[in-house]
Scaffold this motif. Structure first.
Motif, short mmCIF file in Angstrom:
data_model
loop_
_atom_site.label_atom_id
_atom_site.label_comp_id
_atom_site.label_asym_id
_atom_site.label_seq_id
_atom_site.Cartn_x
_atom_site.Cartn_y
_atom_site.Cartn_z
N ILE A 241 0.83 -1.20 0.00
CA ILE A 241 0.00 0.00 0.00
C ILE A 241 0.87 1.25 0.00
O ILE A 241 0.59 2.21 -0.74
CB ILE A 241 -0.95 -0.02 1.21
N ILE A 301 -9.76 -4.06 3.23
CA ILE A 301 -9.21 -4.12 1.87
C ILE A 301 -10.25 -4.65 0.89
O ILE A 301 -10.41 -4.13 -0.22
CB ILE A 301 -7.94 -4.98 1.84
N VAL A 305 -11.84 -2.61 -2.44
CA VAL A 305 -11.81 -3.12 -3.81
C VAL A 305 -13.21 -3.18 -4.41
O VAL A 305 -13.41 -2.90 -5.61
CB VAL A 305 -11.16 -4.52 -3.85
N TRP A 381 -4.69 -6.89 -4.74
CA TRP A 381 -5.53 -6.48 -3.61
C TRP A 381 -6.20 -7.69 -2.98
O TRP A 381 -6.26 -7.83 -1.75
CB TRP A 381 -6.60 -5.48 -4.07
#
Length: 410
Positions: A241, A301, A305, A381
Motif C-alpha cells: 500500500i 481491503i 476493492v 488487492w
C-alpha cells in the motif's frame, strides 16, 4: 514524584521517562517519515529516467529486505553497545542514502542507494531500535505504553512527510526533495543522546543467558515462531500500500495529491491505532489484539476493492487501514518482551521484524510484477485480503506468557 522501578528496567523518575519517550518518539517520527513517502517518487523518478515501475519497485523491495536483514544485526549491536550509538550511525547512513539516491542514473545505482544504503540506515535508526531502547530503559509497567508512543510517533512521521515530500517534489523537483530529507535526518544523532543508558545500564538486572542460548530458546518456542510468521503478512500488506497506492490512485483517474493525502491520512490515523494498541496491550491479551487487527484489515481491503473509487472512499479506507496499520507493532514487540525479557530484545524483535521486511519485499516487488503482467493491481488487492485472513488464523494459538526460565520457582 517517586521514581518508578521494575525488576528489569532501570530506575527512572517521571522526568527521565519523559525524556526517553520524547527523544525516542521524535527519532521514530523522523526516521519513518522519508521511508513512508517513497511511493511519491515512483512516478516522477521513473518517468524522468525512462524506467518501468518495476525498477523503482525492485529498489524499494530490496530496501525493505536490507532493512529486515539489517535489523537483527543492528539489534545485536544495540544489545551489546547500546541503542544510542546504533541510532547515530544509522541516521548518518540514512542521510547519505537519501542524498545519493538523487544522483542515481542507472537501475544499479538506484538499488545501491535507495535500496541498500537507505535500507541499512532505516534498520539502524527507525522504530525497532527505539522500541528496543524503551524495553530496556522504561519500567516494565510503562513498556507497552512506551511501545505505543514509539509507533504512534513513527506514524506521525508518515502524516508529516507525505504532504511535505509531495510539496518538496512539486516545488523543487524530486531530486532536491531527496536532498532536503537527507538534511532533516541529521537531527536524529542529537536526539539519540536522550536514549543513552547510564553507565552499566545495559548490564543491570539481566540473566546470565548467552546470545546463542537466547536464539535457541526463541526458535524452539512455538508462539515466537508463529509470531514471526504472522508478521510477514503485516509487511506484505503495508509495504504494498505504501509504495503502490499513489500509482494505483493515478491509474483510476484520481489527481496526484490524493496519493499523498492517502498516505498522510494513513499515518495520522495510525497515531490513534498504534497508541491505542500500546495502551490496550497493557490491559488485555496481546494475541487477541493481533487477531482482530489482521481480520479487520482483510475486511477493509475487500470493501475498498468492491466499492467504487471516489475521493470519499479513498479517505475512509485510508483512515480505517491507518488505525490498523502498524498498530501490530506494540502488541508484537510486547509479546517478545513478555516471552523472553528485555536483555536480547533488540535481537529477538529484530528477527521478527526481518520476517516483516521479507513480507515487505514480496509486497512491493510482486505488486510491481502483478501490475506489469495484468495491467492493474486488482489481483494483488485480493491476495492481500487472503493474507490477512491467514495471519488472523495463525495468531490465535499464540500464548502470552514468559518462558519457563523467567517464571517464578514453585
Amino acid at each position: 514524584m517517586a521514581t518508578s522501578t521494575s525488576s528489569s528496567g532501570l530506575q527512572r523518575g517521571w522526568g527521565g521517562i519523559a525524556l526517553i519517550v520524547i527523544c525516542g518518539g521524535l527519532i521514530s517520527m523522523l526516521a519513518f517519515g522519508p521511508r513512508s513517502a517513497m511511493g511519491l517518487f515512483l512516478a516522477p523518478l521513473s518517468d524522468q529516467r525512462g524506467w518501468g515501475r518495476e525498477v523503482f519497485a525492485l529498489a524499494i523491495a530490496i530496501q525493505n529486505l536490507v532493512w529486515g536483514f539489517g535489523q537483527p544485526l543492528f539489534g545485536a549491536i544495540a544489545d551489546r553497545w547500546g541503542e544510542a550509538r546504533v541510532i547515530i550511525a544509522g541516521a548518518l547512513i540514512y542521510a547519505a542514502g537519501l542524498a545519493l539516491t538523487a544522483t542515481a542514473d542507472t537501475p544499479l545505482m538506484l538499488t545501491l542507494t535507495a535500496g541498500i544504503l537507505i535500507g541499512l540506515g532505516i534498520s539502524g535508526s527507525a522504530f525497532a531500535i527505539v522500541i528496543s531502547a524503551f524495553g530496556k530503559l522504561l519500567p516494565e509497567e510503562r513498556r507497552s505504553w512506551g511501545f505505543g508512543i514509539g509507533m504512534a510517533a513513527g506514524s506521525l512521521g508518515q502524516f508529516v512527510f507525505a504532504p511535505l515530500g509531495q510539496a518538496f517534489i512539486s516545488n523543487y523537483g524530486w531530486q532536491n526533495a531527496f536532498y532536503y530529507m537527507a538534511i532533516i535526518m541529521l537531527a536524529i544523532p542529537f536526539l539519540a543522546i536522550g536514549l543513552k543508558a547510564p553507565a552499566g545500564g545495559h548490564k543491570a538486572a539481566v540473566s546470565q543467558q548467552s546470545f546463542g542460548q537466547a536464539l535457541s530458546e526463541a526458535f524452539s518456542h512455538r508462539s515466537y515462531v508463529l509470531l514471526t510468521i504472522g508478521f510477514f503478512v503485516c509487511g506484505f500488506q503495508v509495504a504494498f500500500i505504501t509504495v503502490h497506492m499513489p500509482a494505483y490512485l493515478n491509474d483510476v483517474g484520481m489527481p496526484p495529491q490524493y496519493g499523498a493525502w492517502s498516505l498522510a491520512m494513513i499515518g495520522l490515523f495510525n497515531v490513534i491505532g498504534a497508541y491505542s494498541a500500546g495502551v490496550l496491550g497493557g490491559r488485555i491479551n496481546k494475541r487477541s489484539i493481533l487477531v482482530w487487527i489482521y481480520l479487520l484489515r482483510a475486511v477493509a481491503i475487500a470493501a475498498f476493492v468492491l466499492i467504487p473509487i471516489t475521493p470519499a472512499s479513498v479517505m475512509v479506507f485510508s483512515a480505517v487501514i491507518g488505525i490498523l496499520w502498524l498498530s501490530t507493532v506494540p502488541p508484537t514487540s510486547g509479546l517478545v518482551a513478555v516471552m523472553f525479557g528485555p536483555k536480547y530484545m533488540g535481537t529477538l524483535f529484530g528477527i521478527v521484524f526481518l520476517s516483516h521486511q521479507v513480507g515487505s519485499f514480496a509486497g512491493v516487488y510482486l505488486g510491481g510484477v502483478f501490475y506489469e503482467i495484468y495491467g492493474s493491481y486488482d489481483m494483488f488487492w485480493w491476495l492481500a485480503v487472503v493474507a490477512g485472513l491467514f495471519a488472523a488464523i495463525i495468531h490465535y494459538p499464540i500464548r502470552e506468557a514468559p518462558v519457563a526460565r523467567l517464571q517464578p520457582a514453585g
